[in-house]
Design a protein around this motif. Structure first.
Motif, PDB file in Angstrom:
ATOM      1  N   PRO A   1     -10.050 -43.006 -72.737  1.00 56.84           N
ATOM      2  CA  PRO A   1     -11.267 -43.304 -73.505  1.00 56.84           C
ATOM      3  C   PRO A   1     -11.413 -44.760 -73.924  1.00 56.84           C
ATOM      4  O   PRO A   1     -12.498 -45.340 -73.804  1.00 56.84           O
ATOM      5  N   SER A   2     -10.346 -45.374 -74.408  1.00 64.33           N
ATOM      6  CA  SER A   2     -10.443 -46.771 -74.838  1.00 64.33           C
ATOM      7  C   SER A   2     -10.662 -47.699 -73.651  1.00 64.33           C
ATOM      8  O   SER A   2     -11.421 -48.670 -73.731  1.00 64.33           O
ATOM      9  N   ALA A   3     -10.008 -47.405 -72.517  1.00 62.29           N
ATOM     10  CA  ALA A   3     -10.195 -48.217 -71.312  1.00 62.29           C
ATOM     11  C   ALA A   3     -11.611 -48.068 -70.775  1.00 62.29           C
ATOM     12  O   ALA A   3     -12.222 -49.042 -70.309  1.00 62.29           O
ATOM     13  N   PHE A   4     -12.138 -46.837 -70.844  1.00 63.05           N
ATOM     14  CA  PHE A   4     -13.522 -46.607 -70.411  1.00 63.05           C
ATOM     15  C   PHE A   4     -14.494 -47.391 -71.281  1.00 63.05           C
ATOM     16  O   PHE A   4     -15.414 -48.042 -70.778  1.00 63.05           O
ATOM     17  N   ALA A   5     -14.297 -47.344 -72.602  1.00 66.43           N
ATOM     18  CA  ALA A   5     -15.191 -48.052 -73.524  1.00 66.43           C
ATOM     19  C   ALA A   5     -15.185 -49.551 -73.234  1.00 66.43           C
ATOM     20  O   ALA A   5     -16.236 -50.203 -73.221  1.00 66.43           O
TER      21      ALA A   5
ATOM     22  N   GLY B   1     -31.193 -48.367 -68.324  1.00 64.20           N
ATOM     23  CA  GLY B   1     -32.162 -47.491 -68.961  1.00 64.20           C
ATOM     24  C   GLY B   1     -31.666 -46.115 -69.329  1.00 64.20           C
ATOM     25  O   GLY B   1     -32.275 -45.433 -70.155  1.00 64.20           O
ATOM     26  N   ASP B   2     -30.567 -45.670 -68.739  1.00 64.75           N
ATOM     27  CA  ASP B   2     -30.074 -44.302 -68.985  1.00 64.75           C
ATOM     28  C   ASP B   2     -28.550 -44.281 -68.873  1.00 64.75           C
ATOM     29  O   ASP B   2     -27.982 -43.561 -68.058  1.00 64.75           O
ATOM     30  N   VAL B   3     -27.889 -45.071 -69.708  1.00 68.83           N
ATOM     31  CA  VAL B   3     -26.428 -45.197 -69.629  1.00 68.83           C
ATOM     32  C   VAL B   3     -25.797 -43.999 -70.345  1.00 68.83           C
ATOM     33  O   VAL B   3     -25.582 -44.004 -71.554  1.00 68.83           O
ATOM     34  N   SER B   4     -25.510 -42.963 -69.583  1.00 67.58           N
ATOM     35  CA  SER B   4     -24.924 -41.724 -70.095  1.00 67.58           C
ATOM     36  C   SER B   4     -23.702 -41.377 -69.260  1.00 67.58           C
ATOM     37  O   SER B   4     -23.482 -41.958 -68.187  1.00 67.58           O
ATOM     38  N   PRO B   5     -22.878 -40.433 -69.723  1.00 67.67           N
ATOM     39  CA  PRO B   5     -21.631 -40.133 -68.983  1.00 67.67           C
ATOM     40  C   PRO B   5     -21.842 -39.783 -67.518  1.00 67.67           C
ATOM     41  O   PRO B   5     -21.092 -40.239 -66.653  1.00 67.67           O
ATOM     42  N   GLY B   6     -22.873 -38.984 -67.230  1.00 69.64           N
ATOM     43  CA  GLY B   6     -23.101 -38.584 -65.844  1.00 69.64           C
ATOM     44  C   GLY B   6     -23.581 -39.708 -64.953  1.00 69.64           C
ATOM     45  O   GLY B   6     -23.605 -39.566 -63.732  1.00 69.64           O
ATOM     46  N   ASN B   7     -23.961 -40.835 -65.547  1.00 71.54           N
ATOM     47  CA  ASN B   7     -24.473 -41.958 -64.769  1.00 71.54           C
ATOM     48  C   ASN B   7     -23.481 -43.113 -64.671  1.00 71.54           C
ATOM     49  O   ASN B   7     -23.866 -44.233 -64.320  1.00 71.54           O
ATOM     50  N   CYS B   8     -22.228 -42.842 -65.010  1.00 73.17           N
ATOM     51  CA  CYS B   8     -21.162 -43.834 -64.876  1.00 73.17           C
ATOM     52  C   CYS B   8     -20.095 -43.278 -63.949  1.00 73.17           C
ATOM     53  O   CYS B   8     -19.561 -42.189 -64.176  1.00 73.17           O
ATOM     54  N   LEU B   9     -19.793 -44.004 -62.917  1.00 74.44           N
ATOM     55  CA  LEU B   9     -18.790 -43.599 -61.933  1.00 74.44           C
ATOM     56  C   LEU B   9     -17.591 -44.526 -62.062  1.00 74.44           C
ATOM     57  O   LEU B   9     -17.716 -45.737 -61.875  1.00 74.44           O
ATOM     58  N   THR B  10     -16.443 -43.966 -62.404  1.00 71.93           N
ATOM     59  CA  THR B  10     -15.256 -44.790 -62.634  1.00 71.93           C
ATOM     60  C   THR B  10     -14.172 -44.494 -61.613  1.00 71.93           C
ATOM     61  O   THR B  10     -14.037 -43.374 -61.118  1.00 71.93           O
TER      62      THR B  10
ATOM     63  N   THR C   1     -12.895 -50.144 -61.207  1.00 71.32           N
ATOM     64  CA  THR C   1     -14.101 -50.601 -61.892  1.00 71.32           C
ATOM     65  C   THR C   1     -14.957 -49.427 -62.323  1.00 71.32           C
ATOM     66  O   THR C   1     -14.591 -48.260 -62.153  1.00 71.32           O
ATOM     67  N   LEU C   2     -16.118 -49.737 -62.853  1.00 67.51           N
ATOM     68  CA  LEU C   2     -17.119 -48.754 -63.252  1.00 67.51           C
ATOM     69  C   LEU C   2     -18.437 -49.138 -62.601  1.00 67.51           C
ATOM     70  O   LEU C   2     -18.841 -50.300 -62.636  1.00 67.51           O
ATOM     71  N   LEU C   3     -19.084 -48.169 -61.989  1.00 67.38           N
ATOM     72  CA  LEU C   3     -20.392 -48.375 -61.381  1.00 67.38           C
ATOM     73  C   LEU C   3     -21.421 -47.534 -62.109  1.00 67.38           C
ATOM     74  O   LEU C   3     -21.110 -46.459 -62.635  1.00 67.38           O
TER      75      LEU C   3
ATOM     76  N   SER D   1     -13.847 -46.020 -83.489  1.00 68.06           N
ATOM     77  CA  SER D   1     -12.999 -47.073 -82.914  1.00 68.06           C
ATOM     78  C   SER D   1     -13.374 -47.343 -81.454  1.00 68.06           C
ATOM     79  O   SER D   1     -13.354 -48.497 -81.008  1.00 68.06           O
ATOM     80  N   GLN D   2     -13.715 -46.296 -80.702  1.00 65.04           N
ATOM     81  CA  GLN D   2     -14.116 -46.493 -79.309  1.00 65.04           C
ATOM     82  C   GLN D   2     -15.434 -47.259 -79.223  1.00 65.04           C
ATOM     83  O   GLN D   2     -15.599 -48.130 -78.355  1.00 65.04           O
ATOM     84  N   GLU D   3     -16.366 -46.969 -80.129  1.00 65.58           N
ATOM     85  CA  GLU D   3     -17.624 -47.719 -80.126  1.00 65.58           C
ATOM     86  C   GLU D   3     -17.373 -49.189 -80.435  1.00 65.58           C
ATOM     87  O   GLU D   3     -18.012 -50.068 -79.841  1.00 65.58           O
ATOM     88  N   GLN D   4     -16.433 -49.460 -81.331  1.00 66.54           N
ATOM     89  CA  GLN D   4     -16.129 -50.847 -81.657  1.00 66.54           C
ATOM     90  C   GLN D   4     -15.521 -51.562 -80.462  1.00 66.54           C
ATOM     91  O   GLN D   4     -15.830 -52.739 -80.200  1.00 66.54           O
ATOM     92  N   ILE D   5     -14.660 -50.873 -79.705  1.00 65.76           N
ATOM     93  CA  ILE D   5     -14.086 -51.451 -78.490  1.00 65.76           C
ATOM     94  C   ILE D   5     -15.206 -51.773 -77.495  1.00 65.76           C
ATOM     95  O   ILE D   5     -15.242 -52.851 -76.893  1.00 65.76           O
TER      96      ILE D   5
END
Length: 299
Positions: free
Chosen positions: A112-116, A187-196, A200-202, A230-234
């Protein structure tokens, strides 16, 4: 376009076969369809598809989106993002019917912290890229159009009690979004729209991409990722550290945009032909919590 490999095998979807049969270009890209597995999605139908030419993800838009999105702008914006390594390149894209095909890519979960942290870095890369996206996402105009389209909200408020407080706050308290600073936005940055993966992250699904205030993506991501404090702050620190110019917005500005994001998401759900009252209610309740924070003095 959610890209999850944890699915149950399914028979080949009939509409996918029909699309392939009718479209020679799509058929040439895919080859012979061997199997298709449905992936999660609120408005689109997405299939992980095995064919004679490899593994693909095929997006078939739902009927509720017909005529509501600028598919030409989507294709343009996604293509630009793919050129700088922030999106999967399309191998087939038909703006007329919204069908989109990309190569399938396995997803590897990050801590989670690395993803954030990676999300903040990649979002800053997009916003600082100076890409000229087509379209303009103005949350105030979107909200105004949605509210006008609701007409009488008596029956809706009975099912989503917090909606009236959120709309009253939006109408009477919030000033307009500054449109002087616009950046290329997903415009729609949600979990299903991030590929890790391990590298990297796309970002995927660029349907709502446009030029927008940077806080739209930042606030929307902070909400939809369900970060801990804490994750939001990261995430926010990573974004600020990676931006080429210091962000001028404050915590109060971020909270105001969060309220806008949740109000728009709730109204979108209520406009949907599907029964998404629970989704709308959750967004309104969260907006009310942020309104409560805005009512207290900031240090």
């Amino acid at each position: 376009m959610p890209q999850s490999s944890v699915q149950t095998p399914d028979t080949i979807a009939s509409d996918l076969l029909l699309l392939s049969a009718r479209d020679a270009e799509l058929r040439a890209v895919l080859g012979k369809i061997i199997s298709s597995v449905p992936a999660a999605g609120l408005t689109n139908r997405v299939f992980r598809t095995e064919t004679s030419k490899g593994q693909f993800f095929v997006r078939v838009p739902g009927p509720s989106l017909a005529g509501t999105l600028d598919r030409i702008a989507e294709a343009h914006n996604m293509g630009l993002a793919a050129e700088i390594g922030l999106a999967l390149p399309a191998v087939y894209c038909n703006p007329e019917n919204g069908v989109l095909v990309t190569r399938a890519q396995e997803q590897e979960s990050l801590a989670p912290s690395a993803f954030a942290k990676e999300l903040g870095t990649q979002l800053a890369a997009l916003h600082g890229s100076k890409l000229a996206f087509q379209g303009h996402l103005d949350p105030d105009r979107v909200l105004a159009a949605q509210i006008k389209g609701l007409g009488s909200i008596g029956d809706i408020v009975a099912k989503v009690p917090d909606l009236s407080e959120v709309l009253r706050f939006v109408e009477n308290t919030m000033g307009p979004v500054n449109t002087d600073t616009l950046v290329p936005s997903h415009g729609d940055v949600s979990p299903g729209n991030c590929l890790t993966n391990s590298e990297t992250l796309l970002f995927i699904d660029w349907e709502f991409s446009a030029m927008a205030h940077p806080l739209w993506d930042v606030a929307y991501a902070a909400l939809e990722m369900s970060f801990t404090r804490s994750q939001e702050q990261i995430f926010l620190t990573s974004y600020r550290d990676a931006t080429s110019q210091p962000a001028s917005w404050t915590q109060q500005d971020l909270l105001f945009m969060k309220v806008r994001c949740d109000a728009i998401s709730a109204l979108w759900a209520l406009e949907s032909a599907r029964d998404l009252y629970t989704y709308a209610s959750e967004r309104c309740s969260r907006a009310v919590r942020h309104i409560g924070q805005l009512s207290r003095p900031f240090a």
